[in-house]
Design an enzyme around this catalytic site. Structure first.
Site, PDB file in Angstrom:
ATOM      1  N   CYS A   1      -2.088   8.568   4.102  1.00  0.00           N
ATOM      2  CA  CYS A   1      -2.273   8.095   2.723  1.00  0.00           C
ATOM      3  C   CYS A   1      -3.686   8.399   2.248  1.00  0.00           C
ATOM      4  CB  CYS A   1      -1.952   6.616   2.609  1.00  0.00           C
ATOM      5  SG  CYS A   1      -2.836   5.596   3.767  1.00  0.00           S
TER       6      CYS A   1
ATOM      7  N   GLU B   1       0.882  -1.162   0.000  1.00  0.00           N
ATOM      8  CA  GLU B   1       0.000   0.000   0.000  1.00  0.00           C
ATOM      9  C   GLU B   1       0.916   1.208   0.000  1.00  0.00           C
ATOM     10  OE1 GLU B   1      -1.832   2.144   2.967  1.00  0.00           O
ATOM     11  OE2 GLU B   1      -2.086   3.118   1.031  1.00  0.00           O
TER      12      GLU B   1
HETATM   13  P1  NDP Z   1       9.496   4.808   2.874  1.00  0.00           P
HETATM   14  O1  NDP Z   1       8.795   4.106   1.777  1.00  0.00           O
HETATM   15  O2  NDP Z   1      10.880   5.247   2.687  1.00  0.00           O
HETATM   16  O3  NDP Z   1       9.487   3.877   4.207  1.00  0.00           O
HETATM   17  C1  NDP Z   1       8.447   2.995   4.580  1.00  0.00           C
HETATM   18  C2  NDP Z   1       9.073   1.800   5.289  1.00  0.00           C
HETATM   19  O4  NDP Z   1       9.915   1.098   4.380  1.00  0.00           O
HETATM   20  C3  NDP Z   1       9.979   2.194   6.461  1.00  0.00           C
HETATM   21  O5  NDP Z   1       9.903   1.207   7.454  1.00  0.00           O
HETATM   22  C4  NDP Z   1      11.350   2.199   5.821  1.00  0.00           C
HETATM   23  O6  NDP Z   1      12.416   2.080   6.727  1.00  0.00           O
HETATM   24  C5  NDP Z   1      11.228   0.992   4.924  1.00  0.00           C
HETATM   25  N1  NDP Z   1      12.200   0.948   3.847  1.00  0.00           N
HETATM   26  C6  NDP Z   1      12.832   1.998   3.240  1.00  0.00           C
HETATM   27  N2  NDP Z   1      13.671   1.525   2.292  1.00  0.00           N
HETATM   28  C7  NDP Z   1      13.562   0.181   2.294  1.00  0.00           C
HETATM   29  C8  NDP Z   1      14.180  -0.859   1.539  1.00  0.00           C
HETATM   30  N3  NDP Z   1      15.074  -0.595   0.581  1.00  0.00           N
HETATM   31  N4  NDP Z   1      13.854  -2.146   1.808  1.00  0.00           N
HETATM   32  C9  NDP Z   1      12.965  -2.431   2.760  1.00  0.00           C
HETATM   33  N5  NDP Z   1      12.347  -1.496   3.522  1.00  0.00           N
HETATM   34  C10 NDP Z   1      12.638  -0.201   3.274  1.00  0.00           C
HETATM   35  O7  NDP Z   1       8.621   5.999   3.304  1.00  0.00           O
HETATM   36  P2  NDP Z   1       9.083   7.195   4.277  1.00  0.00           P
HETATM   37  O8  NDP Z   1       8.704   6.769   5.624  1.00  0.00           O
HETATM   38  O9  NDP Z   1      10.484   7.610   4.073  1.00  0.00           O
HETATM   39  O10 NDP Z   1       8.173   8.331   3.714  1.00  0.00           O
HETATM   40  C11 NDP Z   1       8.489   8.907   2.443  1.00  0.00           C
HETATM   41  C12 NDP Z   1       7.243   9.138   1.668  1.00  0.00           C
HETATM   42  O11 NDP Z   1       6.529   7.903   1.503  1.00  0.00           O
HETATM   43  C13 NDP Z   1       6.238  10.046   2.351  1.00  0.00           C
HETATM   44  O12 NDP Z   1       6.544  11.362   2.184  1.00  0.00           O
HETATM   45  C14 NDP Z   1       4.969   9.607   1.680  1.00  0.00           C
HETATM   46  O13 NDP Z   1       4.867  10.227   0.434  1.00  0.00           O
HETATM   47  C15 NDP Z   1       5.138   8.134   1.469  1.00  0.00           C
HETATM   48  N6  NDP Z   1       4.490   7.332   2.530  1.00  0.00           N
HETATM   49  C16 NDP Z   1       3.245   6.858   2.295  1.00  0.00           C
HETATM   50  C17 NDP Z   1       2.604   6.169   3.283  1.00  0.00           C
HETATM   51  C18 NDP Z   1       1.244   5.663   3.077  1.00  0.00           C
HETATM   52  O14 NDP Z   1       0.569   5.375   4.063  1.00  0.00           O
HETATM   53  N7  NDP Z   1       0.785   5.525   1.845  1.00  0.00           N
HETATM   54  C19 NDP Z   1       3.198   5.910   4.584  1.00  0.00           C
HETATM   55  C20 NDP Z   1       4.514   6.462   4.725  1.00  0.00           C
HETATM   56  C21 NDP Z   1       5.117   7.127   3.719  1.00  0.00           C
HETATM   57  P3  NDP Z   1      13.120   3.367   7.415  1.00  0.00           P
HETATM   58  O15 NDP Z   1      12.191   4.514   7.281  1.00  0.00           O
HETATM   59  O16 NDP Z   1      13.314   2.938   8.799  1.00  0.00           O
HETATM   60  O17 NDP Z   1      14.408   3.578   6.702  1.00  0.00           O
END
Ligand code: NDP
Length: 483
Positions: A282, A248
């Site tokens: 989201c 998602e």
């Molecule tokens: P990310 O997609 O970067 O992170 C989401 C999760 O994935 C975190 O636990 C993160 O770890 C992890 N992650 C990051 N890189 C990897 C990888 N290569 N392999 C496996 N897991 C990984 O989102 P952010 O939290 O940085 O937010 C950035 C943008 O994402 C926001 O500005 C928004 O646009 C979107 N977002 C959308 C959401 C939704 O509900 N649709 C929720 C959150 C974000 P860690 O952060 O610990 O490095």
């Protein structure tokens, strides 16, 4: 210096080779805690233990599993105030929202506790003589849960609860920005009557431990919520091992306000949808598609509401909008404000950094006017307390604008016309559609997910979750003739 919070590896709380500090975005002088970062070896050890634990857990009777999930959910609901306070301290949402999130997370566990007892299969006669068929769902095995920071407890819970309900082991990598909520939930789960190592917590950055987790051939299924680029990378990694994946991701949700709308209701829905959770949802209403006949009156109400909004420390009485989560997120938001203005949008209010008595990541809720749907601020997910008004001249134009996006998570319409509401409900290209309700805010017993770039794989939540967390087995039985 605070004690370091540990990871849950193969059933034991253990330190790592490094740790990170976690600070309160409402007040950077407040250290929430220090958090161990899991190592690659720890990840391997916990995956090996999870394999054994999952076999044991799958063999538990349904009532025993139900009791575990019920106990987790009941404790979370009872401690919603305390855990909600901790969540707000590290994420920045106002206390009512944090408390509500923890309570809702508890409801996911009690809902799936009940679902434990509703796991029925199917049976059929074979096309062959004397053969019977039994179709049942079995656990997929080890589920990797990768969760974001914006709903650190609820999102993780709507993944962990069904994973356990359907007999799986869980290895959870929470967002590194919100580890305290993760440790609190892990402590509750670990105390239950579960096999050692059934549930693991591996804190660390996505790029290191997260990447290693999603690349592991020991993982049977990956459930992820986060950004589109990270999601695409996870899907690429998953396909190398043919690992099941559900994601998602981003969104660009629109709320359509029609010329027959109750404008007070429309403004309330727009304000709550755009600025609840500091816009970091989201399901946020980031595009307001407004009929020209009511544009000026609607916009006046929204701007007045945004200007009146009390921005402040998440835990202070009366705060309606807390800070954004991090310095990086704040900078990205301010960059989007500058981008919008450079694209020709009029910044009617807000969108500026705020100085407060506490040093934190505060900004004022911003409303863009005179925007068009092709501007980048209307096409990219900003995840910010920013919303754009797009003026349209008919219902048809409104629907076309709502659907003109790469995403497709939620959409809403505000109208008093049953005909328009019905047509919209059937023709909006989103996974969730609302009528005279906010685009944000969903129930836990029905499917959740979107279309386009918003989601990939089976739906989450409700009974639909069984699609992802189980695999179907078809058994053919020939009993033979009775002696
Ligand atoms: P990310 O997609 O970067 O992170 C989401 C999760 O994935 C975190 O636990 C993160 O770890 C992890 N992650 C990051 N890189 C990897 C990888 N290569 N392999 C496996 N897991 C990984 O989102 P952010 O939290 O940085 O937010 C950035 C943008 O994402 C926001 O500005 C928004 O646009 C979107 N977002 C959308 C959401 C939704 O509900 N649709 C929720 C959150 C974000 P860690 O952060 O610990 O490095």
């Amino acid at each position: 210096m605070a004690d370091t919070q540990l990871n849950l590896i193969a059933g034991n709380w253990v330190a790592g080779e490094s740790e990170i500090e976690n600070r309160n975005p409402s007040d950077l002088s407040d250290l929430v805690g220090m958090f161990a970062q899991a190592t690659g070896d720890q990840l391997e050890a916990t995956l090996d233990q999870a394999r054994q634990a999952q076999i044991e857990w799958a063999a538990y009777g349904l009532e025993r599993k139900q009791a575990v999930l019920n106990a987790i959910g009941t404790e979370m609901m009872a401690r919603a105030e305390e855990l909600g306070r901790l969540l707000c301290r590290e994420e920045g949402k106002p206390l009512a929202e944090g408390k509500g999130e923890v309570y809702r997370a508890g409801q996911f566990f009690t809902y799936y506790a009940a679902e434990c007892l509703r796991q029925l299969g199917e049976n059929a006669d074979s096309v062959r003589d004397g053969v019977e068929i039994d179709v049942r769902r079995e656990p997929v095995g080890i589920v990797a849960v990768i969760s974001p920071w914006n709903f650190p407890t609820a999102t993780a819970s709507w993944k962990i609860a069904p994973a356990l309900c359907y007999g799986n082991a869980v290895v959870w990598k929470p967002a590194n920005i919100t580890p305290a909520s993760a440790v609190a939930l892990a402590e509750i789960i670990e105390r239950q009557d579960i096999p050692k190592g059934l549930f693991s917590l591996v804190m660390g950055s996505g790029r290191s431990i997260g990447q290693r987790l999603v690349e592991s051939p020991k993982v049977d299924a990956i459930t992820f919520t986060g950004s589109v680029p990270v999601g695409k990378g996870i899907a690429t990694a998953a396909i190398q091992n043919l690992t099941k994946v559900q994601m998602e991701m981003g969104s660009k949700n629109a709320l359509a306000v029609m010329d027959d709308a109750d404008l007070d209701l429309a403004a309330t829905l727009a304000l709550g949808g755009a600025f609840g959770g500091t816009g970091q949802k989201c399901t946020a209403s980031s595009r307001l598609v407004v009929h020209a006949a009511v544009h000026d009156a609607f916009v006046e109400k929204v701007i007045a509401g945004a200007k009146a909004m009390k921005v402040g420390h998440a835990l202070e009485e009366g705060t309606q909008m807390g800070p954004v989560v991090s310095a990086q997120q704040l900078q990205e938001n301010l960059d989007y404000v500058a981008l919008g203005v450079s694209e020709g949008a009029e910044l009617a209010c807000g969108g500026a950094r705020l100085e407060m008595p506490h040093d934190g990541f505060y900004m004022s809720p911003g409303v863009f006017l005179s925007t068009t749907n092709d501007m980048r601020i209307n096409r990219e997910e900003m995840f910010a307390p920013l919303t754009s008004v797009i003026k349209v001249h008919s219902y048809d134009e409104a629907l076309a604008t709502v659907n003109d996006t790469n995403f497709g998570l939620t959409s809403g319409i505000v109208t008093q016309s049953l005909a328009r509401a019905t047509h919209f409900r059937r023709n909006a290209r989103t996974g969730v559609v609302t009528v005279n309700l906010p685009t944000a805010g969903t129930d836990y017993h029905v499917p959740f997910g979107g279309r386009g770039d918003s989601s990939y794989g089976p739906r989450e939540q409700g009974k639909s979750a069984s699609e992802f967390y189980t695999t179907v087995k078809t058994a053919y039985i020939s009993a033979g003739a009775p002696a």
